[in-house]
Design a protein around this motif. Structure first.
Motif, PDB file in Angstrom:
ATOM      1  N   SER A  70       0.609  -1.503  -0.016  1.00 28.00           N
ATOM      2  CA  SER A  70       0.084  -0.376  -0.156  1.00 28.00           C
ATOM      3  C   SER A  70       0.802   1.240  -0.338  1.00 28.00           C
ATOM      4  O   SER A  70       0.426   2.320  -1.268  1.00 28.00           O
ATOM      5  N   LEU A  71       2.060   1.620   0.642  1.00 26.81           N
ATOM      6  CA  LEU A  71       3.090   2.346   1.073  1.00 26.81           C
ATOM      7  C   LEU A  71       3.657   2.355  -0.577  1.00 26.81           C
ATOM      8  O   LEU A  71       3.483   3.582  -1.237  1.00 26.81           O
ATOM      9  N   ALA A  72       3.883   1.900  -1.740  1.00 28.51           N
ATOM     10  CA  ALA A  72       4.861   1.558  -3.026  1.00 28.51           C
ATOM     11  C   ALA A  72       3.667   2.206  -3.151  1.00 28.51           C
ATOM     12  O   ALA A  72       3.997   3.080  -4.246  1.00 28.51           O
ATOM     13  N   SER A  73       2.572   1.592  -3.301  1.00 29.45           N
ATOM     14  CA  SER A  73       0.752   2.409  -4.542  1.00 29.45           C
ATOM     15  C   SER A  73       0.649   3.363  -4.209  1.00 29.45           C
ATOM     16  O   SER A  73       0.221   4.359  -4.859  1.00 29.45           O
ATOM     17  N   ASP A  74       1.084   3.957  -3.196  1.00 32.13           N
ATOM     18  CA  ASP A  74       0.613   5.730  -2.294  1.00 32.13           C
ATOM     19  C   ASP A  74       1.784   6.637  -3.103  1.00 32.13           C
ATOM     20  O   ASP A  74       1.637   7.783  -3.391  1.00 32.13           O
ATOM     21  N   LEU A  75       3.579   6.002  -2.786  1.00 32.13           N
ATOM     22  CA  LEU A  75       4.085   6.538  -3.435  1.00 32.13           C
ATOM     23  C   LEU A  75       3.921   6.266  -5.489  1.00 32.13           C
ATOM     24  O   LEU A  75       4.598   7.471  -5.578  1.00 32.13           O
ATOM     25  N   HIS A  76       3.673   5.668  -5.628  1.00 28.12           N
ATOM     26  CA  HIS A  76       3.879   5.873  -6.685  1.00 28.12           C
ATOM     27  C   HIS A  76       2.223   6.886  -7.433  1.00 28.12           C
ATOM     28  O   HIS A  76       2.944   7.093  -8.694  1.00 28.12           O
ATOM     29  N   GLU A  77       1.415   6.797  -7.073  1.00 26.37           N
ATOM     30  CA  GLU A  77       0.558   7.213  -7.160  1.00 26.37           C
ATOM     31  C   GLU A  77       1.029   9.320  -7.125  1.00 26.37           C
ATOM     32  O   GLU A  77       0.766  10.182  -7.523  1.00 26.37           O
TER      33      GLU A  77
END
Length: 147
Positions: A70-77
Motif C-alpha cells: 500500500s505504501l508503494a502504491s501511494d508513493l507511485h501515485e
C-alpha cells in the motif's frame, strides 16, 4: 555496465530508489531534475520489505506485506502526480525483497548509468554501512547520495 557514448554528456538511464523516507523523496526529486536536464530515461524503484521477525503470526506478516504494498502504491501515485506536473515521464517499478539486492539487480537489468538514493537517517548505519555505502562499494555505476 552502462557506458557513456562519445558525444553525450550524461547518463542515458537513471535509477532512483524511493522508499517514502524524507531523504529518498529528496533523492527522487533530484533524480527527476537530473533526468530532465540530461534528457535521460528515469526509472523509479520502490523495494517493499517484510521484516523477518520469528514471533509474528502468518496474519501479521500478511498485514505487514499488504501495508508495504500500500505504501508503494501511494508513493507511485504521488510520483505520477509530481511527474505529470513537470511534464516528465518515468517508469515506476515495485519489487519485493532486500533493498540492496533488488536495487543492484534492477540497475544491472536496466543497464543503469547512474543510481540515485537518499542518505540513511538511521543512526546505526553510520557504523554498519548504509544502503548507499553498499551501493557505492559495489562500484558498478556512479551513485548519488542525496541528503
Amino acid at each position: 555496465m552502462g557506458e557513456f557514448e562519445y558525444g553525450t554528456d550524461g547518463p542515458k538511464l537513471i535509477l532512483a530508489a524511493v522508499d517514502g523516507s524524507t531523504t529518498s523523496l529528496h533523492a527522487g526529486a533530484y533524480a527527476v531534475g537530473l533526468a530532465r536536464r540530461q534528457h535521460s530515461e528515469l526509472v523509479v524503484i520502490t523495494v517493499t520489505t517484510t521484516p523477518a521477525l520469528s514471533g509474528l503470526s502468518a496474519d501479521a506478516v500478511t498485514v505487514l506485506a499488504e501495508s508495504a504494498q500500500s505504501l508503494a502504491s501511494d508513493l507511485h501515485e504521488q510520483a505520477k502526480e509530481y511527474l505529470r506536473l513537470l511534464k516528465m515521464e518515468a517508469r515506476l517499478m515495485t519489487v519485493h525483497g532486500d533493498p540492496y539486492i533488488e536495487i543492484v539487480r534492477a540497475a544491472d537489468d536496466l543497464r543503469a548509468d547512474a543510481v540515485v538514493v537518499g542518505a540513511s537517517m538511521k543512526a546505526g548505519h553510520r557504523l554498519v554501512g548504509s544502503l548507499a555505502g553498499r551501493l557505492i562499494k559495489a562500484g558498478k555505476w556512479p551513485v548519488t547520495v542525496v541528503p
